[in-house]
Design a protein around this motif. Structure first.
Motif, mmCIF file in Angstrom:
data_model
loop_
_atom_site.group_PDB
_atom_site.id
_atom_site.type_symbol
_atom_site.label_atom_id
_atom_site.label_comp_id
_atom_site.label_asym_id
_atom_site.label_seq_id
_atom_site.Cartn_x
_atom_site.Cartn_y
_atom_site.Cartn_z
ATOM 1 N N CYS A 285 0.836 -1.210 0.000
ATOM 2 C CA CYS A 285 0.000 0.000 0.000
ATOM 3 C C CYS A 285 0.867 1.254 0.000
ATOM 4 C CB CYS A 285 -0.915 0.016 1.223
ATOM 5 S SG CYS A 285 -2.339 -1.073 1.136
ATOM 6 N N ALA A 286 1.926 1.230 0.793
ATOM 7 C CA ALA A 286 2.823 2.387 0.866
ATOM 8 C C ALA A 286 3.462 2.661 -0.487
ATOM 9 C CB ALA A 286 3.895 2.156 1.931
ATOM 10 N N GLU A 287 3.904 1.618 -1.165
ATOM 11 C CA GLU A 287 4.530 1.798 -2.475
ATOM 12 C C GLU A 287 3.509 2.291 -3.501
ATOM 13 O OE1 GLU A 287 7.396 1.981 -5.411
ATOM 14 O OE2 GLU A 287 7.541 1.901 -3.223
ATOM 15 N N ASP A 288 2.305 1.732 -3.461
ATOM 16 C CA ASP A 288 1.255 2.161 -4.390
ATOM 17 C C ASP A 288 0.901 3.632 -4.168
ATOM 18 O OD1 ASP A 288 1.078 -0.346 -5.547
ATOM 19 O OD2 ASP A 288 -0.585 -1.000 -4.268
ATOM 20 N N LEU A 289 0.816 4.042 -2.905
ATOM 21 C CA LEU A 289 0.486 5.433 -2.602
ATOM 22 C C LEU A 289 1.601 6.367 -3.066
ATOM 23 C CD1 LEU A 289 -1.414 6.860 0.309
ATOM 24 C CD2 LEU A 289 0.881 7.755 -0.001
ATOM 25 N N ARG A 290 2.857 5.956 -2.852
ATOM 26 C CA ARG A 290 3.990 6.781 -3.289
ATOM 27 C C ARG A 290 3.964 6.969 -4.801
ATOM 28 N NH1 ARG A 290 8.397 6.547 -5.764
ATOM 29 N NH2 ARG A 290 8.167 4.316 -6.185
ATOM 30 N N GLU A 291 3.681 5.892 -5.530
ATOM 31 C CA GLU A 291 3.645 5.977 -6.992
ATOM 32 C C GLU A 291 2.492 6.854 -7.472
ATOM 33 O OE1 GLU A 291 3.541 1.998 -8.443
ATOM 34 O OE2 GLU A 291 5.636 1.570 -7.910
ATOM 35 N N ALA A 292 1.334 6.756 -6.813
ATOM 36 C CA ALA A 292 0.196 7.598 -7.191
ATOM 37 C C ALA A 292 0.518 9.072 -6.972
ATOM 38 C CB ALA A 292 -1.045 7.199 -6.393
ATOM 39 N N ALA A 293 1.204 9.380 -5.870
ATOM 40 C CA ALA A 293 1.598 10.765 -5.602
ATOM 41 C C ALA A 293 2.573 11.263 -6.659
ATOM 42 C CB ALA A 293 2.212 10.877 -4.214
ATOM 43 N N ALA A 294 3.512 10.411 -7.059
ATOM 44 C CA ALA A 294 4.495 10.803 -8.076
ATOM 45 C C ALA A 294 3.821 11.091 -9.415
ATOM 46 C CB ALA A 294 5.542 9.706 -8.234
ATOM 47 N N ARG A 295 2.713 10.388 -9.701
ATOM 48 C CA ARG A 295 1.965 10.616 -10.944
ATOM 49 C C ARG A 295 0.962 11.755 -10.818
ATOM 50 N NH1 ARG A 295 0.873 5.154 -10.303
ATOM 51 N NH2 ARG A 295 -1.345 5.656 -10.056
ATOM 52 N N SER A 296 0.814 12.307 -9.605
ATOM 53 C CA SER A 296 -0.209 13.328 -9.315
ATOM 54 C C SER A 296 -1.613 12.800 -9.611
ATOM 55 C CB SER A 296 0.057 14.611 -10.117
ATOM 56 O OG SER A 296 1.296 15.175 -9.747
ATOM 57 N N ASP A 297 -1.819 11.518 -9.343
ATOM 58 C CA ASP A 297 -3.120 10.879 -9.564
ATOM 59 C C ASP A 297 -3.867 10.865 -8.230
ATOM 60 O OD1 ASP A 297 -5.282 9.181 -9.983
ATOM 61 O OD2 ASP A 297 -4.160 7.826 -11.292
ATOM 62 N N VAL A 298 -4.644 11.917 -7.982
ATOM 63 C CA VAL A 298 -5.236 12.094 -6.661
ATOM 64 C C VAL A 298 -6.282 11.023 -6.349
ATOM 65 C CG1 VAL A 298 -6.986 13.745 -7.448
ATOM 66 C CG2 VAL A 298 -6.240 13.775 -5.068
ATOM 67 N N GLU A 299 -7.047 10.592 -7.345
ATOM 68 C CA GLU A 299 -8.068 9.584 -7.069
ATOM 69 C C GLU A 299 -7.434 8.242 -6.722
ATOM 70 O OE1 GLU A 299 -11.353 9.354 -9.742
ATOM 71 O OE2 GLU A 299 -11.644 11.520 -9.799
ATOM 72 N N ASP A 300 -6.378 7.863 -7.432
ATOM 73 C CA ASP A 300 -5.686 6.615 -7.108
ATOM 74 C C ASP A 300 -4.992 6.737 -5.753
ATOM 75 O OD1 ASP A 300 -5.232 3.979 -8.007
ATOM 76 O OD2 ASP A 300 -3.169 4.471 -8.535
ATOM 77 N N TYR A 301 -4.455 7.909 -5.472
ATOM 78 C CA TYR A 301 -3.825 8.178 -4.178
ATOM 79 C C TYR A 301 -4.818 7.939 -3.037
ATOM 80 C CZ TYR A 301 -1.760 11.064 -0.445
ATOM 81 O OH TYR A 301 -1.266 11.519 0.750
ATOM 82 N N LEU A 302 -6.016 8.488 -3.169
ATOM 83 C CA LEU A 302 -7.019 8.326 -2.117
ATOM 84 C C LEU A 302 -7.503 6.881 -2.030
ATOM 85 C CD1 LEU A 302 -9.116 11.589 -2.557
ATOM 86 C CD2 LEU A 302 -7.462 11.067 -0.764
ATOM 87 N N ARG A 303 -7.528 6.189 -3.171
ATOM 88 C CA ARG A 303 -7.926 4.781 -3.177
ATOM 89 C C ARG A 303 -6.943 3.944 -2.358
ATOM 90 N NH1 ARG A 303 -8.299 4.534 -8.659
ATOM 91 N NH2 ARG A 303 -10.265 5.673 -8.622
ATOM 92 N N HIS A 304 -5.647 4.206 -2.528
ATOM 93 C CA HIS A 304 -4.637 3.455 -1.776
ATOM 94 C C HIS A 304 -4.612 3.883 -0.308
ATOM 95 C CE1 HIS A 304 -3.291 1.418 -5.303
ATOM 96 N NE2 HIS A 304 -2.910 2.523 -5.907
ATOM 97 N N ASP A 305 -4.904 5.143 -0.054
ATOM 98 C CA ASP A 305 -5.009 5.613 1.329
ATOM 99 C C ASP A 305 -6.123 4.861 2.052
ATOM 100 O OD1 ASP A 305 -4.635 7.336 3.621
ATOM 101 O OD2 ASP A 305 -6.378 8.471 2.946
ATOM 102 N N LYS A 306 -7.256 4.702 1.382
ATOM 103 C CA LYS A 306 -8.370 3.968 1.990
ATOM 104 C C LYS A 306 -8.009 2.500 2.191
ATOM 105 C CE LYS A 306 -13.193 2.633 1.669
ATOM 106 N NZ LYS A 306 -13.289 2.714 3.147
ATOM 107 N N ALA A 307 -7.337 1.905 1.201
ATOM 108 C CA ALA A 307 -6.937 0.500 1.332
ATOM 109 C C ALA A 307 -6.034 0.319 2.546
ATOM 110 C CB ALA A 307 -6.226 0.037 0.063
ATOM 111 N N PHE A 308 -5.115 1.259 2.745
ATOM 112 C CA PHE A 308 -4.237 1.200 3.911
ATOM 113 C C PHE A 308 -5.048 1.303 5.201
ATOM 114 C CE2 PHE A 308 -1.890 3.538 7.183
ATOM 115 C CZ PHE A 308 -0.829 2.675 7.395
#
Length: 215
Positions: free
Chosen positions: A110-133
């Motif tokens: 989850c941490a790696e997925d969230l980091r990658e979403a932030a690097a892509r500036s993909d806010v919806e994917d970022y929040l999706r991984h935040d919720k999964a965590f």
């Protein structure tokens, strides 16, 4: 979305995301039939999702008047975070102490997925991984009383954050989250609680700026 989830769980997660990401806007009227068509799921799971999201404060059911998406008041963000703060410290510390090996591996992913979403500036994917965590930490903490109180506060926070800060650089927010994630995955109870505290302070500073304006 995983096919292993029940239709009820899918309905809840998809409808929650529609509200959090403002595809369903504050104050917008919705109907059970309309949501069934929109999400392509059965009426019973949609009805259950509506009831749950009403309890969490994201939908408002008005007898004889219908259902609307709950409005948003910026000052409520501070109240949500005030209620959330102590629970986050507790749950993060418990999860760090009690999580099993598989849960720790999932948290690292989850941490790696969230980091990658932030690097892509993909806010919806970022929040999706935040919720999964959040969901994995809730399970690992083994305290359903705390996590039942915490989950709707986390959802409300994501909604406020998406609306008011979602277009900002994701990396500072991601770093605050990653510190919590890595401490929990490493089994460091003290660090997990401290980083959860720091994350809440970071969010409360953002909320204060939102309400009062830059100082």
């Amino acid at each position: 979305m995983s096919s292993d989830l029940s239709q009820s769980a899918q309905a809840y997660l998809r409808l929650e995301e529609e509200i959090v990401t403002l595809r369903l806007k504050p104050g917008e009227p919705v109907t059970e039939a309309g949501l069934t068509k929109r999400l392509g799921l059965g009426r019973t799971p949609i009805r259950e999702a509506i009831q749950r999201l009403s309890w969490e404060g994201l939908l408002v059911i008005r007898p004889r008047l219908g259902i609307i998406v709950a409005d948003m008041n910026p000052s409520d963000f501070l109240k949500v975070l005030e209620a959330r703060h102590g629970l986050e410290r507790l749950v993060a510390g418990l999860a760090a102490r009690l999580a099993g090996k598989e849960e720790r591996r999932t948290l690292e992913a989850c941490a790696e997925d969230l980091r990658e979403a932030a690097a892509r500036s993909d806010v919806e994917d970022y929040l999706r991984h935040d919720k999964a965590f959040d969901d994995v930490v809730a399970e690992a903490s083994c305290n359903p009383f705390a996590t039942k109180a915490l989950a709707p506060l986390q959802t409300q926070s994501r909604r406020f954050w998406y609306r008011h800060f979602g277009e900002e650089d994701l990396n500072p927010a991601a770093w605050s989250h990653l510190e919590v994630m890595r401490a929990v995955a490493a089994g460091d109870e003290r660090a997990a609680s401290e980083h959860a505290d720091n994350l809440m302070l970071y969010l409360r500073r953002q909320a204060t700026t939102l309400v009062s304006g830059p100082q």
